[in-house]
Design a protein around this motif. Structure first.
Motif, PDB file in Angstrom:
ATOM      1  N   GLN A  60       8.595 -11.277  -9.089  1.00 27.48           N
ATOM      2  CA  GLN A  60       8.081 -11.912  -7.885  1.00 27.48           C
ATOM      3  C   GLN A  60       8.685 -13.301  -7.677  1.00 27.48           C
ATOM      4  OE1 GLN A  60       5.873 -10.999  -5.415  1.00 27.48           O
ATOM      5  NE2 GLN A  60       5.960  -8.916  -6.170  1.00 27.48           N
ATOM      6  N   GLU A  63      12.305 -13.008  -6.437  1.00 28.44           N
ATOM      7  CA  GLU A  63      12.378 -12.592  -5.033  1.00 28.44           C
ATOM      8  C   GLU A  63      11.977 -13.722  -4.100  1.00 28.44           C
ATOM      9  OE1 GLU A  63      10.485  -9.388  -1.855  1.00 28.44           O
ATOM     10  OE2 GLU A  63       9.616  -9.590  -3.858  1.00 28.44           O
ATOM     11  N   ASN A  64      10.832 -14.337  -4.383  1.00 30.89           N
ATOM     12  CA  ASN A  64      10.302 -15.319  -3.438  1.00 30.89           C
ATOM     13  C   ASN A  64      11.125 -16.598  -3.398  1.00 30.89           C
ATOM     14  OD1 ASN A  64       7.734 -14.305  -2.153  1.00 30.89           O
ATOM     15  ND2 ASN A  64       7.291 -13.834  -4.284  1.00 30.89           N
ATOM     16  N   LYS A  67      14.270 -16.035  -1.113  1.00 33.42           N
ATOM     17  CA  LYS A  67      14.143 -15.438   0.216  1.00 33.42           C
ATOM     18  C   LYS A  67      14.896 -16.202   1.300  1.00 33.42           C
ATOM     19  CE  LYS A  67      10.112 -12.446   0.016  1.00 33.42           C
ATOM     20  NZ  LYS A  67       8.674 -12.270   0.306  1.00 33.42           N
ATOM     21  N   ALA A 118      15.316  -9.932  -2.150  1.00 35.34           N
ATOM     22  CA  ALA A 118      14.956 -11.125  -1.374  1.00 35.34           C
ATOM     23  C   ALA A 118      15.379 -11.033   0.080  1.00 35.34           C
ATOM     24  CB  ALA A 118      15.579 -12.364  -2.024  1.00 35.34           C
ATOM     25  N   THR A 219      -1.915 -17.235   2.208  1.00 41.58           N
ATOM     26  CA  THR A 219      -1.862 -16.357   1.038  1.00 41.58           C
ATOM     27  C   THR A 219      -2.631 -16.943  -0.143  1.00 41.58           C
ATOM     28  OG1 THR A 219       0.260 -17.352   0.418  1.00 41.58           O
ATOM     29  CG2 THR A 219       0.325 -15.294   1.665  1.00 41.58           C
ATOM     30  N   MET A 337       8.494 -17.566   3.768  1.00 39.55           N
ATOM     31  CA  MET A 337       8.024 -16.493   2.886  1.00 39.55           C
ATOM     32  C   MET A 337       7.996 -16.936   1.425  1.00 39.55           C
ATOM     33  SD  MET A 337       9.770 -13.079   4.511  1.00 39.55           S
ATOM     34  CE  MET A 337       9.218 -12.430   6.097  1.00 39.55           C
ATOM     35  N   THR A 338       8.876 -17.859   1.060  1.00 38.38           N
ATOM     36  CA  THR A 338       8.817 -18.424  -0.285  1.00 38.38           C
ATOM     37  C   THR A 338       7.503 -19.169  -0.485  1.00 38.38           C
ATOM     38  OG1 THR A 338      11.217 -18.627  -0.487  1.00 38.38           O
ATOM     39  CG2 THR A 338       9.885 -20.087  -1.856  1.00 38.38           C
ATOM     40  N   GLU A 340       4.727 -18.534   1.135  1.00 39.18           N
ATOM     41  CA  GLU A 340       3.703 -17.490   1.045  1.00 39.18           C
ATOM     42  C   GLU A 340       3.656 -16.915  -0.367  1.00 39.18           C
ATOM     43  OE1 GLU A 340       3.875 -15.863   5.689  1.00 39.18           O
ATOM     44  OE2 GLU A 340       4.986 -14.837   4.104  1.00 39.18           O
ATOM     45  N   GLY A 341       4.824 -16.709  -0.956  1.00 39.37           N
ATOM     46  CA  GLY A 341       4.872 -16.189  -2.313  1.00 39.37           C
ATOM     47  C   GLY A 341       4.255 -17.136  -3.323  1.00 39.37           C
TER      48      GLY A 341
END
Length: 387
Positions: A60, A63-64, A67, A118, A219, A337-338, A340-341
């Motif tokens: 995770q 990926e984050n 992004k 990502a 989030t 989105m990062t 949010e992660g």
């Protein structure tokens, strides 16, 4: 049928194939970490819970944190090519899993897999926003996400059911799903996100910084209780996991049924109102659950939560569609989105400390206050931007 869809007809077939492929990849990813490894890793890889949960955390994080770069590559290198690489790496990880002989190998492969995924979300959402019909941007983005969500649950439940009895059969099921996803994206390897025409306008960084509290808070608030819902329900509400699943399905089903109406509201009446209402309602739901209500109260809160989520999703996506600049949109979307992660990652940690320090209701109460604060923040933004 296409008259009721929020996307343009041109390129729709390729877009829907991409959504299906990414949905399959999400199902495989969630099934691998949450449904397969808990059964397979202890017996076949001789790895305990700490090892395979750390693998998911590293996946995770990789990926984050990537992004924004993933979104940039989606626009500049090609979305179809980057998603194809991600699907190929996922298949490679699955094929290598039976031969892993040490935790570091699982951690490395998991992080590498996350790194190559990502591109998926920022690229897909940017493409969805550019394929949206004029005046239907919020609905286009919300329906795109709603087509992906079921695959995550299906992966966990479906693979977990098989893995509990036949771990090798679950691995074959994962390989089948990932193989199908790879075949789909290979047919889209030349797919590119249409770039905006005209002069490149300067990026409004000051305006974009105002999205930071929303991206993180939306989030972080649910993340406070995400890992403790089942325990809280059993100890305080008298509900077993099956009952919790049924209540969540009721809320999710209502949200999906209302999405065409709430999405239209976000598109036609500006996204601020549904976003403020949605965050406010979810805040009341979390505060209500913190009071440990009886079953009828839980059902009423579930319906209220379904309404709130159906307002929040198109409100947030509609706001992004209106305010994010077209130039480098995928990279900027990836940056949000990062955040949010990070909310997803830090929320459970904060919730665990609160549970131990202040009791089981404390994470719900803080989550409710965060949502209510975000609701007021959205109203402040509306006055600031006057749009």
């Amino acid at each position: 049928m296409s008259r009721f869809l929020p996307w343009r007809r041109k390129g729709l077939s390729a877009f829907l194939r991409l959504v299906l492929a990414i949905g399959l990849m999400e199902g495989v990813r969630s099934g691998y970490f949450a449904g397969f490894l808990p059964f397979y890793a202890p017996e076949h890889l001789l790895l305990g819970p700490a090892a395979y949960t750390l693998a998911f955390t590293l996946h995770q994080l990789a990926e984050n944190l990537a992004k924004s770069l993933g979104g940039f590559l989606a626009e500049r290198v090609g979305l179809g090519l980057m998603v194809s690489l991600g699907a190929s790496v996922g298949l490679w990880v699955l094929l290598l899993t039976p031969g892993l002989d040490r935790p570091s190998a699982l951690w490395t492969l998991s992080a590498l897999w996350g790194l190559f995924l990502a591109t998926n979300y920022p690229g897909l959402m940017t493409l969805a926003s550019r394929m949206a019909l004029p005046g239907r941007e919020a609905r286009a983005l919300s329906f795109t996400l709603s087509l992906l969500f079921p695959w995550i649950g299906l992966g966990v439940v479906g693979v977990g059911q098989v893995a509990g009895r036949h771990p090798e059969g679950a691995l074959r099921l994962l390989l089948l799903g990932q193989g199908l996803a790879l075949l789909l994206v290979l047919s889209l390897v030349r797919l590119r996100i249409p770039l905006p025409r005209g002069e490149k306008a300067p990026t409004p960084w000051r305006s974009l910084l105002l999205f930071v509290p929303l991206a993180f808070g939306l989030t972080f608030a649910p993340g406070l209780v995400s890992l403790f819902v089942l325990r809280f329900a059993r100890e305080n509400l008298g509900l077993e996991p099956l009952g919790v699943g049924a209540i969540l399905a009721l809320a999710g089903g209502l949200a999906f049924l209302l999405l065409p109406l709430t999405g239209r509201l976000a598109d036609r009446r500006r996204p601020y109102l549904p976003l403020a209402l949605g965050t406010g309602l979810l805040g009341l739901v979390m505060l209500g659950l913190g009071q440990k209500p009886p079953l009828l109260g839980v059902l009423a809160l579930a319906l209220l939560g379904g309404l709130g989520f159906s307002l929040l999703l198109p409100g947030w996506n509609g706001l992004l569609a209106r305010r994010l600049p077209q130039a480098n949109r995928a990279a900027l979307w990836g940056g949000l989105m990062t955040l949010e992660g990070l909310g997803i990652a830090l929320g459970p940690l904060a919730g665990g400390f609160l549970w131990e320090a202040r009791g089981s209701e404390a994470p719900f109460l803080l989550g409710g206050l965060v949502f209510l604060a975000l609701s007021l923040y959205v109203l402040w933004l509306r006055g600031l931007w006057k749009s």
